[in-house]
Design an enzyme around this catalytic site. Structure first.
Site, mmCIF file in Angstrom:
data_model
loop_
_atom_site.group_PDB
_atom_site.id
_atom_site.type_symbol
_atom_site.label_atom_id
_atom_site.label_comp_id
_atom_site.label_asym_id
_atom_site.label_seq_id
_atom_site.Cartn_x
_atom_site.Cartn_y
_atom_site.Cartn_z
ATOM 1 N N ASP A 102 0.870 -1.257 0.016
ATOM 2 C CA ASP A 102 0.113 0.082 -0.108
ATOM 3 C C ASP A 102 0.991 1.023 -0.100
ATOM 4 O O ASP A 102 1.492 1.446 0.942
ATOM 5 C CB ASP A 102 -0.815 0.066 1.164
ATOM 6 C CG ASP A 102 -2.264 0.578 0.945
ATOM 7 O OD1 ASP A 102 -2.273 1.578 0.456
ATOM 8 O OD2 ASP A 102 -3.162 0.310 1.420
ATOM 9 N N ASP A 204 -2.751 4.904 -2.273
ATOM 10 C CA ASP A 204 -3.647 5.575 -1.495
ATOM 11 C C ASP A 204 -3.975 6.786 -2.099
ATOM 12 O O ASP A 204 -3.203 7.459 -2.252
ATOM 13 C CB ASP A 204 -2.888 5.540 -0.208
ATOM 14 C CG ASP A 204 -4.027 5.981 0.737
ATOM 15 O OD1 ASP A 204 -4.915 5.399 1.305
ATOM 16 O OD2 ASP A 204 -3.697 6.852 1.533
ATOM 17 N N GLU A 246 -6.260 4.341 -5.736
ATOM 18 C CA GLU A 246 -7.439 4.906 -5.222
ATOM 19 C C GLU A 246 -8.046 6.128 -5.577
ATOM 20 O O GLU A 246 -7.310 7.126 -5.159
ATOM 21 C CB GLU A 246 -7.538 4.731 -3.549
ATOM 22 C CG GLU A 246 -8.700 4.929 -2.859
ATOM 23 C CD GLU A 246 -8.402 5.435 -1.392
ATOM 24 O OE1 GLU A 246 -9.461 5.345 -0.552
ATOM 25 O OE2 GLU A 246 -7.499 6.004 -0.875
ATOM 26 N N HIS A 320 -11.388 -1.860 3.540
ATOM 27 C CA HIS A 320 -11.215 -1.348 5.193
ATOM 28 C C HIS A 320 -11.578 -0.135 5.617
ATOM 29 O O HIS A 320 -11.713 0.268 6.705
ATOM 30 C CB HIS A 320 -9.742 -1.417 5.469
ATOM 31 C CG HIS A 320 -9.024 -0.274 4.694
ATOM 32 N ND1 HIS A 320 -8.876 -0.422 3.170
ATOM 33 C CD2 HIS A 320 -8.123 0.989 4.880
ATOM 34 C CE1 HIS A 320 -8.285 0.708 2.836
ATOM 35 N NE2 HIS A 320 -7.996 1.553 4.030
ATOM 36 N N ASP A 321 -12.220 0.551 4.478
ATOM 37 C CA ASP A 321 -12.840 1.863 4.897
ATOM 38 C C ASP A 321 -14.359 1.874 4.646
ATOM 39 O O ASP A 321 -15.120 2.884 4.842
ATOM 40 C CB ASP A 321 -12.301 2.990 3.791
ATOM 41 C CG ASP A 321 -11.047 3.240 3.927
ATOM 42 O OD1 ASP A 321 -10.619 3.252 4.927
ATOM 43 O OD2 ASP A 321 -10.367 3.680 2.767
HETATM 44 C C1 GLC Z 1 -7.256 6.199 2.231
HETATM 45 C C2 GLC Z 1 -7.126 4.983 3.054
HETATM 46 C C3 GLC Z 1 -7.876 5.143 4.141
HETATM 47 C C4 GLC Z 1 -7.109 6.363 4.825
HETATM 48 C C5 GLC Z 1 -6.912 7.588 4.088
HETATM 49 C C6 GLC Z 1 -5.714 8.479 4.439
HETATM 50 O O1 GLC Z 1 -8.720 6.596 1.932
HETATM 51 O O2 GLC Z 1 -7.891 3.930 2.433
HETATM 52 O O3 GLC Z 1 -7.820 4.275 5.193
HETATM 53 O O4 GLC Z 1 -7.546 6.773 6.156
HETATM 54 O O5 GLC Z 1 -6.492 7.027 2.639
HETATM 55 O O6 GLC Z 1 -4.415 7.923 4.150
#
Ligand code: GLC
Ligand code: CA
Length: 555
Positions: A102, A204, A246, A320-321
């Site tokens: 990640d 990310d 993402e 996970h979010d």
């Molecule tokens: C992304 C991750 C999340 C995190 C955020 C900041 O959205 O998936 O879990 O809190 O970025 O890194």
């Protein structure tokens, strides 16, 4: 896309996401770890997945459970050591599983040495690794940008009298991607990981790195795609890996910019339209809108058809979010098993690369903690504090957290019906879901009809049938209020996917051309022997049929 020439190894792959803190604790300290993951690789091999997306395991003060990194080239001690990470890569490799790391480079931790240096003085060589601005005329923050985790996106620094910028927590200062030295350092670090033999990166919030802070442009800034092209060239470009960004802000047009191979950026991106469709337009995730099948169809059609000829989709229900798939889109009660299988069938039948989030393959559900102290997620806790202080009732915020809070996905993986779900011999860092006595891996492996074996079959089907990987997508029964249906076509082959999205029965009649014989490849009820005439689907019934190829010699 021309499938004959443009095939990639990750087109028929399935990715499994591990949230290391909650997956398996080998040493009994209550926190999942690398040694725990290594113990469970045989389980993942049995499921059939080809890659593991490992949420961050780097050294971190864990303000945001590792999405705040203080050393990109070391492992957090609670997760293990670099030697164990290398062992994980090697052991996974023996099972034909590659590891995606990640890559969290929109921001670092405020405890990263770059930030520690940057903070020392305004002329420190690392100062410009981050984003600093003078206060506004009234001494307040430079502008009114709000952090995703509540409060201002600007944090005052006493020593220098300036503010630094953070889109997430104040312990996650944003890196300044306009600085070429930031780019060079990140590329160097990525190559260091690539040389260890990883399979690629999940990136990310990558759509934020081209930000133009003063203009308050955060997503899709003008520099975003050039930055990714430079990254591709300097790091993974020549290595045939999987990269997935993402990108909450992507549209199909934008997704093509990222994932058209000719542009040499990423393999694919995550888009979230099917997720945000269930959020309130004003209050976002903290107030839910009911799932709307018509909207889901429109979004799926848009993405499947939008990337039909260039680019590639990633397919997922949860991560996970996000809340658990079966709780959000299915029925976590009476039809838990049927609806979990239905959702899996819909997703794995689409064109793109499927992602399975840990526990999804056994139909794990959301958790309903009654007390805010049982929650651990910085986002839920900060927003709860901020909004209840502003007058939102406790019950309303708790309802929002129950529906969409991130800890739904972060309760420990349910390995067995034993104490702490077999996740730890110690005290877990977050409580296990009380339903682990019913829903767990041991029970799933013992039951030939379990959600687990349905996933296993779907994953195998993708490997065996190119029509599932490369066939084009054609929506069917678009106006049907309960049924989601489509066909995939490749050469003379046609694969039909029919799913009832609801607990009520649904009747339908297929277009005449599809009523011909074929083979049911997978189903969540007793397999049907025909789909001619009017059909009645059971609650959450789903099945896939490979139609016999039309015989042209017979009139
Ligand atoms: C992304 C991750 C999340 C995190 C955020 C900041 O959205 O998936 O879990 O809190 O970025 O890194
Ligand atoms: Ca541990």
């Amino acid at each position: 896309m021309n499938p004959a020439t443009d095939k990639k190894w990750w087109h028929d792959a399935v990715v499994y996401q591990i949230y290391p803190r909650s997956f398996m604790d080998a040493n009994g300290d209550g926190i999942g770890d690398l040694a725990g993951i290594i113990q469970r690789l045989d389980y993942l091999q049995r499921l059939g997945v080809n890659l593991i997306w490992l949420s961050p395991v780097f050294r971190s003060p864990m303000d945001d459970n590792g999405y705040d990194i203080s050393d990109y080239q070391d492992i957090a001690p609670e997760f293990g050591t670099l030697a164990e990470m290398e062992q994980l890569i090697a052991e996974a490799g023996k099972r034909d599983i590659r590891i995606l790391m990640d890559l969290v480079v929109n921001h670092t931790s405020d405890e990263h040495p770059w930030f520690v240096e940057a903070r020392r003085s305004t002329d420190n060589p690392y100062r410009d690794f981050y984003i600093w601005r003078q206060p506004a005329a009234d001494g307040g923050p430079p502008n009114d940008f709000r952090s995703y985790f509540g409060g201002s996106g600007w944090q005052y620094d006493e020593a220098s009298g300036e503010y630094y910028f953070h889109q997430f927590s104040r312990k996650q200062p944003d890196l300044n991607w306009e600085n070429p030295r930031v780019q060079a350092e990140v590329h160097k670090m990525m190559n260091w990981w690539l040389d260890k033999g990883i399979g690629g990166f999940r990136m990310d919030v990558i759509d934020l790195i081209g930000k133009e802070v003063d203009a308050q442009i955060m997503t899709n800034g003008a520099r975003l795609h050039p930055l990714l092209q430079e990254m591709n060239k300097a790091t993974f470009g020549g290595r045939d890996l999987l990269t997935v960004g993402e990108t909450w802000s992507a549209t199909p047009e934008i997704a093509k910019l990222y994932s058209d191979p000719a542009r040499e950026e990423l393999s694919m991106v995550f888009q979230f339209e099917h997720i945000t469709q269930t959020w309130d337009e004003e209050e976002g995730k903290w107030r839910s809108r009911p799932f709307c099948l018509a909207a889901f169809k429109a979004i799926t059609d848009k993405w499947q058809l939008g990337l039909a000829d260039s680019g590639w989709n990633s397919l997922f229900w949860n991560n996970h979010d996000l809340p658990r798939a079966v709780s959000k889109f299915g029925d976590p009660g009476r039809y838990r098993v049927e609806s979990a299988k239905m959702l899996a069938t819909v997703l794995h039948g689409l064109k793109g690369t499927p992602y399975v989030y840990q526990g999804e393959e056994i139909g794990m559900t959301n958790v309903r903690f009654e007390c805010i102290d049982q929650y651990r997620d910085i986002e839920s806790l900060n927003l709860y504090r901020e909004r209840t202080a502003a007058g939102v009732p406790h019950e309303q915020m708790l309802a929002g957290i129950h529906a969409n809070g991130r800890d739904n996905a972060r309760t420990p993986m349910q390995w067995s019906g034993e104490a702490n779900a077999g996740f730890t011999r110690g005290r877990p860092w977050i409580e296990v879901n009380p339903n682990h006595d019913q829903i767990n891996v041991a029970a799933a492996l013992d039951d030939p009809d379990s959600v687990f074996y349905h996933y296993q079959r779907l994953i195998r089907l993708r490997k065996a049938h190119p029509v599932l990987v490369y066939g084009d997508y054609q929506p069917l029964l678009s106006e049907h209020p309960r049924v989601f249906a489509y066909q995939r076509r490749l050469g003379g082959q046609r694969l039909l996917v029919l799913c009832n999205f609801f607990a009520g029965r649904a009747s339908l009649t297929l277009p005449a051309g599809l009523q011909q014989p074929g083979e049911v490849m997978i189903s969540n009820y007793a397999p049907r022997d025909h789909w001619r005439g009017e059909l009645e689907l059971q609650p959450y019934e789903a099945f896939m049929v490979l139609l016999d190829e039309a015989d042209c010699s017979v009139g």
